[in-house]
Structure formats: C-alpha cells, structure tokens
Scaffold this active site. Structure first.
Site, short mmCIF file in Angstrom:
data_model
loop_
_atom_site.label_atom_id
_atom_site.label_comp_id
_atom_site.label_asym_id
_atom_site.label_seq_id
_atom_site.Cartn_x
_atom_site.Cartn_y
_atom_site.Cartn_z
N GLY A 291 0.81 -1.21 0.00
CA GLY A 291 0.00 0.00 0.00
C GLY A 291 0.84 1.25 0.00
CE1 TYR B 13 4.17 -0.87 -7.94
CE2 TYR B 13 5.20 -0.19 -5.87
CZ TYR B 13 5.30 -0.69 -7.16
OH TYR B 13 6.53 -1.01 -7.68
NE ARG C 223 7.60 -0.62 1.31
CZ ARG C 223 8.82 -0.52 1.82
NH1 ARG C 223 9.20 -1.34 2.78
NH2 ARG C 223 9.65 0.40 1.39
N GLY D 163 16.58 3.99 5.28
CA GLY D 163 17.90 4.56 5.49
C GLY D 163 18.46 4.44 6.89
#
Length: 201
Positions: free
Chosen positions: A17, A21, A68, A138
């Site tokens: 998600g 997308y 996600r 990161g």
C-alpha cells in the site's frame, strides 16, 4: 494471488500500500479524485484498502497478513494535503483488523530530494497503531536500535543495504563497514549491482 501464494507454500502475504501503487493512489487525496464511496473523506479513501485486506484475511487469517505504507513518501504525483490526518485514520483502522504487522516507512533523504516536505512516519503514527510496527528508510544500526528502544518501532527492515551487502546481518552484528550501493545499476537487468557485491573479509 493470495490463494496462489498459499498453495505455493508461502508463510503469509503483504499488501503493498506504499510507493504510489494502487492502494496508495486510493489513500491520498491528491490522486484520489473520486466522488463516490471510495473518494473524499479519509474514511472513504481507506475503503478500498480495507476491502482488499479483508479478502486477504479470508484466505490467510489476519495473523498472516501485513501491509506496507509510505505516508511521507512522494512518488510521481502522490501527495496528500494532510498526511497526519489521513494516515492516523488508516493506522487506526488497521489496528481493528489485528494484522500480523504494519510496515510504515519513514521519510528518507531520497524522498526529500523528490519533494517530500512532511515528517509524517512511524514515529508520528505509532500511537495510532496497536499491533507490530515495522519501519524502514535509510537506518544504520544505531538508528535502528534507537527506534526500537524508544518504542516507536518493533523491528527495522532493510532494502537497499541488502542489495550492496549480501552479508548485511553479519556486518550489522559485528559493526563492519558497509558496501556503498551503486544506484546506477538499480532496476537494470543482469547481475551487476545485484549479485556481484563482495562479502566482508
């Protein structure tokens, strides 16, 4: 797809998600311009996501389904006028489903380079989600340990560092230096930049 994954022997499924997308396009008010029951309010924009998750849960059970999300990310035209409001609502609804986890990315330097201006991410949304929260974006080892110690993440995932470091768990565990990813090879074909990075030592 969920049924095929189960037949193939997978342990569960994750609904993507994030990153522009389809589910992400429904969630954000700058791309979701619908005027029906799937557009407008955060409640309506969340409807598609919830219906897909309910279908996945029917196949797998909630404890084998994750999602996600990238609330602070900017991908092409993906923006939201009030990501704190939108994703606070989204995470609250996800809590009700008792999923295996929610994977919520934080804003990275790359996001900022592409125009992200919001700091909305897992730290700001932790209070809205009662289940297992995974984050990414990161992190080095110290940052990951700090996020877990502070309680706004239960686990930290790594993507790009795994491309450049096939032995990433060992490197993190032993405090070894990491290989630098070669971004010019991302999304290219062939082994260069995917299978040719050296292991430590």
């Amino acid at each position: 797809a969920a049924e095929n994954a189960k037949t193939a022997g997978f342990d569960g499924v994750q609904l993507h998600g994030a990153n522009g997308y389809l589910v992400d396009q429904f969630l954000r008010d700058k791309t979701n311009l619908r005027t029906d029951a799937y557009g407008g309010s955060p409640e309506n924009r969340t409807r598609f996501m919830r219906e897909v998750l309910e279908a996945l849960i029917d196949v797998w059970g909630a404890d084998r389904v994750g999602i996600r999300l990238s609330p602070g990310g900017v991908f092409n035209d993906m923006h939201d006028s009030d990501p704190q409001r939108t994703f606070s609502y989204v995470l609250g609804e996800l809590s009700k489903l008792e999923l295996a986890y929610a994977h919520v990315t934080r804003v990275t330097a790359q996001d900022i380079a592409h125009g992200a201006t919001t700091g909305v991410g897992p730290k700001e949304l932790r209070k809205d989600f009662k289940g297992v929260l995974i984050t990414a974006g990161g992190f080095d080892r110290a940052q990951a340990e700090q996020a877990i110690a502070e309680g706004w993440a239960d686990a930290v995932a790594y993507g790009v560092p795994f491309l450049a470091n096939p032995d990433l768990p060992r490197r993190l565990q032993e405090g070894l230096a990491l290989n630098t990813p070669d971004e010019s090879t991302f999304y290219a074909s062939g082994p260069k930049g995917y299978t040719d990075y050296p292991t430590a030592g």
